[in-house]
Design a protein around this motif. Structure first.
Motif, PDB file in Angstrom:
ATOM      1  N   ILE A  40       0.831  -1.208   0.000  1.00 27.32           N
ATOM      2  CA  ILE A  40       0.000   0.000   0.000  1.00 27.32           C
ATOM      3  C   ILE A  40       0.867   1.261   0.000  1.00 27.32           C
ATOM      4  CG2 ILE A  40      -0.300   0.172   2.502  1.00 27.32           C
ATOM      5  CD1 ILE A  40      -3.036   0.844  -0.070  1.00 27.32           C
ATOM      6  N   GLY A  41       2.010   1.206   0.661  1.00 26.42           N
ATOM      7  CA  GLY A  41       2.942   2.336   0.652  1.00 26.42           C
ATOM      8  C   GLY A  41       3.510   2.581  -0.727  1.00 26.42           C
ATOM      9  N   GLN A  42       3.782   1.503  -1.464  1.00 27.33           N
ATOM     10  CA  GLN A  42       4.288   1.650  -2.825  1.00 27.33           C
ATOM     11  C   GLN A  42       3.218   2.233  -3.745  1.00 27.33           C
ATOM     12  OE1 GLN A  42       5.660  -2.247  -3.803  1.00 27.33           O
ATOM     13  NE2 GLN A  42       7.518  -2.076  -2.552  1.00 27.33           N
ATOM     14  N   VAL A  43       1.977   1.818  -3.547  1.00 27.73           N
ATOM     15  CA  VAL A  43       0.878   2.365  -4.352  1.00 27.73           C
ATOM     16  C   VAL A  43       0.695   3.846  -4.049  1.00 27.73           C
ATOM     17  CG1 VAL A  43      -1.613   2.262  -4.747  1.00 27.73           C
ATOM     18  CG2 VAL A  43      -0.283   0.151  -4.587  1.00 27.73           C
ATOM     19  N   ILE A  44       0.715   4.197  -2.763  1.00 29.47           N
ATOM     20  CA  ILE A  44       0.592   5.609  -2.367  1.00 29.47           C
ATOM     21  C   ILE A  44       1.741   6.420  -2.959  1.00 29.47           C
ATOM     22  CG2 ILE A  44       0.753   7.189  -0.404  1.00 29.47           C
ATOM     23  CD1 ILE A  44      -0.816   5.104   1.221  1.00 29.47           C
ATOM     24  N   ALA A  45       2.965   5.879  -2.888  1.00 32.35           N
ATOM     25  CA  ALA A  45       4.120   6.586  -3.438  1.00 32.35           C
ATOM     26  C   ALA A  45       3.972   6.784  -4.942  1.00 32.35           C
ATOM     27  CB  ALA A  45       5.401   5.821  -3.121  1.00 32.35           C
ATOM     28  N   ALA A  46       3.510   5.766  -5.644  1.00 27.44           N
ATOM     29  CA  ALA A  46       3.349   5.869  -7.092  1.00 27.44           C
ATOM     30  C   ALA A  46       2.302   6.929  -7.453  1.00 27.44           C
ATOM     31  CB  ALA A  46       2.960   4.519  -7.679  1.00 27.44           C
ATOM     32  N   ILE A  47       1.185   6.935  -6.733  1.00 24.84           N
ATOM     33  CA  ILE A  47       0.131   7.916  -7.003  1.00 24.84           C
ATOM     34  C   ILE A  47       0.629   9.337  -6.747  1.00 24.84           C
ATOM     35  CG2 ILE A  47      -2.113   8.759  -6.200  1.00 24.84           C
ATOM     36  CD1 ILE A  47      -2.880   5.791  -5.764  1.00 24.84           C
ATOM     37  N   PHE A  48       1.286   9.534  -5.605  1.00 27.67           N
ATOM     38  CA  PHE A  48       1.757  10.871  -5.265  1.00 27.67           C
ATOM     39  C   PHE A  48       2.880  11.327  -6.194  1.00 27.67           C
ATOM     40  CE2 PHE A  48      -0.989  10.495  -1.817  1.00 27.67           C
ATOM     41  CZ  PHE A  48      -0.978  11.630  -1.028  1.00 27.67           C
ATOM     42  N   LEU A  49       3.739  10.399  -6.632  1.00 27.10           N
ATOM     43  CA  LEU A  49       4.802  10.783  -7.557  1.00 27.10           C
ATOM     44  C   LEU A  49       4.229  11.202  -8.912  1.00 27.10           C
ATOM     45  CD1 LEU A  49       7.568   8.162  -6.736  1.00 27.10           C
ATOM     46  CD2 LEU A  49       7.608  10.599  -6.274  1.00 27.10           C
ATOM     47  N   VAL A  50       3.196  10.516  -9.368  1.00 25.47           N
ATOM     48  CA  VAL A  50       2.570  10.897 -10.635  1.00 25.47           C
ATOM     49  C   VAL A  50       1.871  12.250 -10.495  1.00 25.47           C
ATOM     50  CG1 VAL A  50       0.720  10.287 -12.242  1.00 25.47           C
ATOM     51  CG2 VAL A  50       2.357   8.554 -11.514  1.00 25.47           C
ATOM     52  N   LEU A  51       1.155  12.462  -9.379  1.00 22.44           N
ATOM     53  CA  LEU A  51       0.503  13.768  -9.162  1.00 22.44           C
ATOM     54  C   LEU A  51       1.529  14.893  -9.085  1.00 22.44           C
ATOM     55  CD1 LEU A  51      -2.281  12.859  -6.564  1.00 22.44           C
ATOM     56  CD2 LEU A  51      -2.567  13.410  -8.988  1.00 22.44           C
ATOM     57  N   GLY A  52       2.633  14.656  -8.396  1.00 21.00           N
ATOM     58  CA  GLY A  52       3.695  15.657  -8.311  1.00 21.00           C
ATOM     59  C   GLY A  52       4.327  15.933  -9.666  1.00 21.00           C
ATOM     60  N   LEU A  53       4.511  14.874 -10.461  1.00 20.63           N
ATOM     61  CA  LEU A  53       5.075  15.042 -11.793  1.00 20.63           C
ATOM     62  C   LEU A  53       4.140  15.862 -12.674  1.00 20.63           C
ATOM     63  CD1 LEU A  53       7.294  14.290 -13.848  1.00 20.63           C
ATOM     64  CD2 LEU A  53       5.875  12.325 -14.443  1.00 20.63           C
ATOM     65  N   ILE A  54       2.847  15.608 -12.587  1.00 20.38           N
ATOM     66  CA  ILE A  54       1.874  16.388 -13.361  1.00 20.38           C
ATOM     67  C   ILE A  54       1.934  17.858 -12.952  1.00 20.38           C
ATOM     68  CG2 ILE A  54      -0.599  16.768 -13.722  1.00 20.38           C
ATOM     69  CD1 ILE A  54      -0.900  13.686 -13.591  1.00 20.38           C
ATOM     70  N   SER A  55       2.021  18.116 -11.657  1.00 20.28           N
ATOM     71  CA  SER A  55       2.091  19.496 -11.173  1.00 20.28           C
ATOM     72  C   SER A  55       3.347  20.199 -11.680  1.00 20.28           C
ATOM     73  CB  SER A  55       2.050  19.508  -9.645  1.00 20.28           C
ATOM     74  OG  SER A  55       2.180  20.809  -9.157  1.00 20.28           O
TER      75      SER A  55
END
Length: 117
Positions: A40-55
Motif C-alpha cells: 500500500i505504501g508503494q501504491v501511495i508513493a506511485a500515485i503521489f509521484l505521478v501527481l507531483g510530476l503532473i504538477s
C-alpha cells in the motif's frame, strides 16, 4: 495594492507555486516507501509521484507561456518610478512600484483620488 503585481509576475508566481507544490507532493508520497508501509505504501508513493510530476509539468508549461508572453510584451517606462517595465494587455501594473499602467486613453485616470472623510 500590497498583493497586486504585474501579469508576468503573477504567471511566474503560479509556476513557482505549482513547482513547489509538486515537489512537496512527491516528498509526502515517498513516506510510503521510506517508512516501509508494504504494498500500500508503494501504491501511495506511485500515485503521489505521478501527481507531483503532473504538477511540475504544468508549472513548466506556465513558465514557458509566461516567457512567450514576456518576449512580446510592450516595454514602457513607469511614470512613478521611471524604471522600464513590461506591459501585457490594455492595463497592467508596474513590476517594481505596482502602479496601474495603461496605453488606452479611455481607461486612463488622470484625476487623483479624493480622500473621503
Amino acid at each position: 495594492m500590497l498583493f497586486k503585481s504585474s501579469k508576468v509576475n503573477e504567471f511566474r508566481l503560479w509556476g513557482l507555486a505549482l513547482t513547489m507544490g509538486g515537489l512537496l507532493i512527491m516528498i509526502i508520497g515517498m513516506a510510503g516507501i521510506v517508512f516501509d508501509w508494504g504494498v500500500i505504501g508503494q501504491v501511495i508513493a506511485a500515485i503521489f509521484l505521478v501527481l507531483g510530476l503532473i504538477s511540475v509539468m504544468v508549472s513548466m508549461g506556465i513558465y514557458f507561456w509566461a516567457g512567450m508572453l514576456s518576449t512580446s510584451a510592450v516595454v514602457i517606462e513607469c511614470p512613478e518610478c521611471a524604471k522600464p517595465t513590461k506591459m501585457i494587455g490594455k492595463t497592467d501594473r508596474c513590476m517594481f512600484c505596482k502602479t496601474i499602467l495603461t496605453l488606452d486613453p479611455e481607461l486612463a485616470n488622470t484625476n487623483k483620488p479624493v480622500a473621503k472623510e
